[in-house]
Write a protein that holds these residues in place. Structure first.
Motif, mmCIF file in Angstrom:
data_model
loop_
_atom_site.group_PDB
_atom_site.id
_atom_site.type_symbol
_atom_site.label_atom_id
_atom_site.label_comp_id
_atom_site.label_asym_id
_atom_site.label_seq_id
_atom_site.Cartn_x
_atom_site.Cartn_y
_atom_site.Cartn_z
ATOM 1 N N ALA B 4 0.867 -1.173 0.000
ATOM 2 C CA ALA B 4 0.000 0.000 0.000
ATOM 3 C C ALA B 4 0.898 1.216 0.000
ATOM 4 O O ALA B 4 1.858 1.278 0.754
ATOM 5 N N VAL B 5 0.597 2.170 -0.852
ATOM 6 C CA VAL B 5 1.487 3.311 -1.057
ATOM 7 C C VAL B 5 0.776 4.606 -0.685
ATOM 8 O O VAL B 5 -0.395 4.776 -1.028
ATOM 9 N N PRO B 6 1.446 5.525 0.013
ATOM 10 C CA PRO B 6 0.794 6.783 0.401
ATOM 11 C C PRO B 6 0.833 7.799 -0.736
ATOM 12 O O PRO B 6 1.841 7.908 -1.448
ATOM 13 N N GLY B 7 -0.254 8.533 -0.908
ATOM 14 C CA GLY B 7 -0.310 9.558 -1.941
ATOM 15 C C GLY B 7 -1.205 10.706 -1.494
ATOM 16 O O GLY B 7 -2.029 10.547 -0.588
ATOM 17 N N ARG B 8 -1.060 11.854 -2.158
ATOM 18 C CA ARG B 8 -1.826 13.040 -1.755
ATOM 19 C C ARG B 8 -3.036 13.211 -2.670
ATOM 20 O O ARG B 8 -2.916 13.168 -3.894
ATOM 21 N N VAL B 50 -2.998 3.726 -0.381
ATOM 22 C CA VAL B 50 -3.733 3.078 -1.469
ATOM 23 C C VAL B 50 -3.262 1.649 -1.703
ATOM 24 O O VAL B 50 -2.060 1.389 -1.833
ATOM 25 N N HIS B 51 -4.207 0.744 -1.755
ATOM 26 C CA HIS B 51 -3.918 -0.683 -1.962
ATOM 27 C C HIS B 51 -4.829 -1.199 -3.064
ATOM 28 O O HIS B 51 -6.048 -1.024 -2.977
ATOM 29 N N VAL B 52 -4.238 -1.807 -4.078
ATOM 30 C CA VAL B 52 -4.936 -2.326 -5.267
ATOM 31 C C VAL B 52 -6.046 -1.404 -5.758
ATOM 32 O O VAL B 52 -7.151 -1.813 -6.066
ATOM 33 N N GLY B 53 -5.717 -0.114 -5.857
ATOM 34 C CA GLY B 53 -6.652 0.836 -6.458
ATOM 35 C C GLY B 53 -7.681 1.401 -5.496
ATOM 36 O O GLY B 53 -8.573 2.133 -5.915
ATOM 37 N N LEU C 4 6.749 7.843 3.383
ATOM 38 C CA LEU C 4 7.399 6.588 3.027
ATOM 39 C C LEU C 4 8.902 6.737 3.268
ATOM 40 O O LEU C 4 9.478 6.053 4.114
ATOM 41 N N SER C 5 9.524 7.677 2.522
ATOM 42 C CA SER C 5 10.984 7.815 2.565
ATOM 43 C C SER C 5 11.524 8.150 3.949
ATOM 44 O O SER C 5 12.594 7.676 4.333
ATOM 45 N N GLU C 6 10.800 8.969 4.701
ATOM 46 C CA GLU C 6 11.344 9.367 6.005
ATOM 47 C C GLU C 6 11.424 8.194 6.977
ATOM 48 O O GLU C 6 12.158 8.236 7.966
#
Lengths: 356, 86, 377
Positions: B4-8, B50-53, C4-6
């Motif tokens: 899961a990736v963080p985004g704004r 966000v995880h798999v959309g 993430l990076s921090e």
């Protein structure tokens, strides 16, 4: 949920899966382990000779007192046209760069086209125009070629093969290749990683960028020429293509039975490329490049080499990322950002098919 | 698998039922459309995971600082106690 | 990338590791059950920063690895139907079934496509009304809300040419099963952060109490895992066995309510076989009656190839953390990612695959680097 009856014994078993090895799979073209197995098991036994066994990007041939470099490469990229270039750019740069990796001035290229029935003539025009511009930029001439057409459905629009001849100048006395790599050598990369692979993926996966990532396809001969002219003692040159930095370094490390020690904090990756890798679950060390190379020089010459490279546009972001160490058992080791160590292995499957 | 990736969140597209609510999210320079069906509290300018959309959580920016505050305190304490890091 | 990076900061990692050195007075074995955490640990060489007293073991945290081979065979059989567009996450494609993987089937002409979201598969169904779109719904609880939404939207939009091949597994029952085994070596758990983002961590309190183990909900970056380990070790040294949350920026005790509601609407809990471990009661999801029309298992009742056993694979012991991958005699010799003998080697997130790829071939691979501050012990 958790109140259901609790097991105290496990029924331990794991059914064995079988892996088919009687067919070519896409991973055989990935540049990683399977590609190498294919070469070792099928091609080498059939064709083996001392020059082929060098396993370098090109063959260096002694002809009438001169040293020529000879190489070939095929291009099967999908999509044909991508941000930053098209298959034509790759076809010229790829072969020109392989010659440069032998320390040779690229001179003449051949081009063989396999065109798919139904290909738009405009697409072919675009590709050919790119090839002409790339060739002119690299100072090479396309002197011979061939064209075939296959039925619709039997090709990806265009497949191209280019072969090339270059001349190793008389004042270049050293033999440049993996065999010359020494313990203690500095490992320098000519620029940031992963742009080509991500540029391709951005089309395939419909990734949208705030500012698009362009393929790094480029001719690297000017950087090599500058190093040769400056008298830098180059032990080895290798361009990074599919399989990325990790694959190239693994090949060299296992050829020479040395350990290449890298530091993650030094490895250059542009932020957007890194983000794309995070989202797609890719490791930038394995993502394809098309205009980057590594050079191995004695540690004492590392600073001088960097100074020379940074004056040339195609390698202005050159940086030293590690060194060669003594070790029989390890291949490529990375010290991570937080200080722990891990091995950077050869690619097992394939990350991305039809990347270059 | 739990990638899961963080985004704004830069834009929100509402289509009536929360189940169809979508947002445009920026991940370090890459823009993707994701489903906001599970984060009704998401707003433009906030960060989501966000995880798999699908956005599965809105990142609590105060709590995100917790570990760094702890480390600062630890660093400060060690200086006080005379254990200065080499 | 922000948030993430921090959490990959070197100084922070060293400081946290130093705190662990200060706390530890005796050996402890800590398990994580998440492929993502296994990956970070091995990829960042995290163990190199920790005292040898801490043993990190990896549980069955890879839903790809624990998907029974019969289901892979079933997936391959379905994918080979000419009317089917078979959609899956990338890592399922390489898992070998009894005779081939989905990737092999693709090489032979099956229409197998990698998607990043189950909604992509639904889109394909809508765009290709003459064909059947089937999605391989594999995952822990983290992925269940997405799969539930795909089924729910299909129902809402009256899409008929869409189905899910479900292989959902649940973490708490697996933890209980591991803890209740008489061979259990685990003294503390790092609970999978994103699973808890969805489900919350209420379920872990009775487990911590019953088995007297500390459970710390932990994130996925190096600083998260180090902090999670620090919190677990602190509990162990102090004789506590509580549930704590390290992953506070993304996880709350009650979890994500809208997601839980959608899951409950679409799925129900069932017993499930875990590859390498056998059947664990109440450890999986299947589609509820109302959504069973989207169950690919029912839609394609073909009999798949029966699975054969490998006597050499000790994956059961690996998945319980009793043995480490490099302690298996077949590891890296007969069993490699190209020729996997069992579950943890098949997926890139499995413990054996991670160890193989990042080179942990022997125990003495752990190297203690110079920490910028010397721990006082």
């Amino acid at each position: 949920m958790a109140d259901a009856k609790i097991m105290t014994e496990f029924n331990l078993s794991c059914p064995v899966p079988r892996v088919a090895d009687d067919r070519i799979v896409l991973a055989h073209g990935g540049g990683g382990r399977l590609t190498h197995q294919l070469i070792e098991k099928i091609f080498m036994p059939a064709f083996g000779n001392p020059m082929l066994e060098q396993r370098h990007d090109g063959a260096v041939l002694a002809v009438n007192g001169s040293r020529l470099a000879f190489t070939t490469d095929s291009f099967v990229v999908r999509p044909l046209i991508f941000p930053g270039g098209n298959i034509g750019d790759l076809a010229i740069h790829g072969t020109v760069n392989d010659l440069a990796m032998c320390g040779a001035r690229p001179l003449y290229l051949s081009a063989g086209f396999i065109l798919e029935e139904g290909l738009a003539m405009d697409t072919l025009r675009t590709v050919v125009a790119s090839m002409q511009a790339a060739a002119a930029g690299a100072g090479v001439q396309l002197v011979t070629g061939d064209t075939k057409v296959v039925d619709k459905g039997k090709g990806d629009g265009i497949f191209v093969n280019t072969s090339g001849i270059g001349l190793i100048e008389a004042n270049v006395k050293q033999t440049i290749g993996p065999g010359a790599v020494q313990v203690g050598d500095a490992v320098i990369v000519s620029g940031d990683l992963g742009r080509h692979g991500i540029a391709i993926l951005s089309v395939r996966e419909g990734l949208e960028f705030e500012s698009p990532i362009l393929s790094d396809t480029a001719c690297v001969w000017p950087a090599v020429e500058a190093l040769l002219n400056a008298g830098i003692q180059i032990h080895c040159l290798r361009d990074l293509t599919r399989g990325g930095l990790a694959t190239t370094l693994n090949e060299i490390a296992s050829d020479r039975k040395v350990c290449i020690k890298l530091e993650e904090t030094l490895i250059p990756v542009q932020e957007t490329v890194q983000s794309a890798c995070e989202i797609l679950g890719l490791d930038p060390l394995y993502v394809a490049n098309e205009g980057r190379f590594v050079v191995f020089v004695p540690a004492a010459q590392a600073d001088a080499a960097l100074e020379v490279m940074r004056k040339v546009p195609v390698s202005q972001e050159a940086v030293c990322i590690g060194k060669v160490e003594e070790s029989p058992s390890r291949t490529v080791v990375l010290q991570s950002r937080i200080g722990g160590n891990r091995v950077v292995d050869m690619l097992s499957g394939e990350q991305l098919p039809r990347i270059c | 698998m739990c990638l899961a990736v963080p985004g704004r969140v830069v834009e929100i597209m509402d289509e009536g039922d929360i189940a169809f609510r979508r947002g445009r999210v920026d991940f370090g320079g890459i823009r993707k459309d994701v489903s906001l069906a599970y984060t009704p509290e998401a707003e433009v300018g906030k960060y989501v995971l966000v995880h798999v959309g699908f956005a599965i959580s809105v990142i609590d920016e105060d709590e995100a600082q917790r570990v760094f505050k702890y480390l600062e305190e630890m660093g400060g304490l060690e200086e006080e106690l005379g254990e200065i890091p080499q | 990338m922000k948030f993430l990076s921090e959490y990959r900061d070197q100084k922070g990692a060293e400081q946290l590791a130093q705190q662990v050195w200060k706390k530890v007075t005796r050996p402890w074995t800590i398990m994580e059950i998440c492929g993502g955490q296994t990956h970070t640990i091995v990829k960042s060489g995290l163990e190199d920063l920790l005292p040898h007293d801490i043993t990190l073991v990896h549980g069955p945290g890879c839903p790809v690895c624990v998907t029974p081979i019969d289901l892979i065979n079933k997936a391959v059989a379905i994918a080979q139907r000419p009317d089917v567009i078979f959609c899956s996450f990338g890592d399922m494609l390489r898992v070998p079934g009894s005779s081939k993987s989905l990737f092999d089937a693709k090489a032979e002409g099956a229409d197998v496509r990698i998607v990043y979201s189950p909604l992509d598969a639904l889109k394909l169904a809508k765009a290709n009304p003459q064909r059947q779109a089937v999605f391989f719904a594999v995952g822990f609880e983290t992925t269940a809300p997405a799969n539930a939404m795909a089924a729910w939207q299909a129902d809402h939009d009256h899409v008929e040419n869409f189905s899910l091949l479900v292989s959902h597994v649940l973490v708490p029952p697996a933890m209980e099963a591991l803890l209740s085994s008489k061979n259990c070596v685990v003294q503390g758990f790092l609970a999978a952060g994103h699973v808890c983002t969805i489900m919350g961590y209420e379920e872990y309190f009775p487990i911590a109490e019953r088995y007297k183990v500390p459970i710390v909900v932990t994130g996925f970056e190096p600083l998260d895992i180090l902090e999670g380990i620090l919190m677990t070790v602190s509990q162990l040294e102090e004789g506590r066995h509580e549930v704590e949350n390290q992953y506070v920026r993304a996880t709350r005790r009650e979890g994500n309510r809208p997601a839980q509601e959608r899951i409950a609407e679409v799925f129900e809990v069932v017993d499930r076989p875990w590859r390498g471990l056998g059947e664990i009661p109440s450890s999986g999801f299947q589609l509820r009656e109302r959504f069973q029309k989207y169950d690919a298992n029912r839609r394609y009742p073909s009999s798949a190839e029966p699975a054969r056993e490998s006597p050499e694979c000790i994956s059961g012991l690996i998945l319980q953390g009793i043995k480490k991958p490099h302690e298996c005699p077949a590891f890296a010799v007969k069993c490699t990612p190209e020729n996997p003998l069992g579950a943890p080697m098949v997926s890139s997130e499995g413990a054996c695959a991670a160890y193989y790829h990042y080179g942990r071939r022997q125990n003495h691979d752990r190297v203690q680097p110079e920490l910028s501050s010397t721990p006082s012990r």
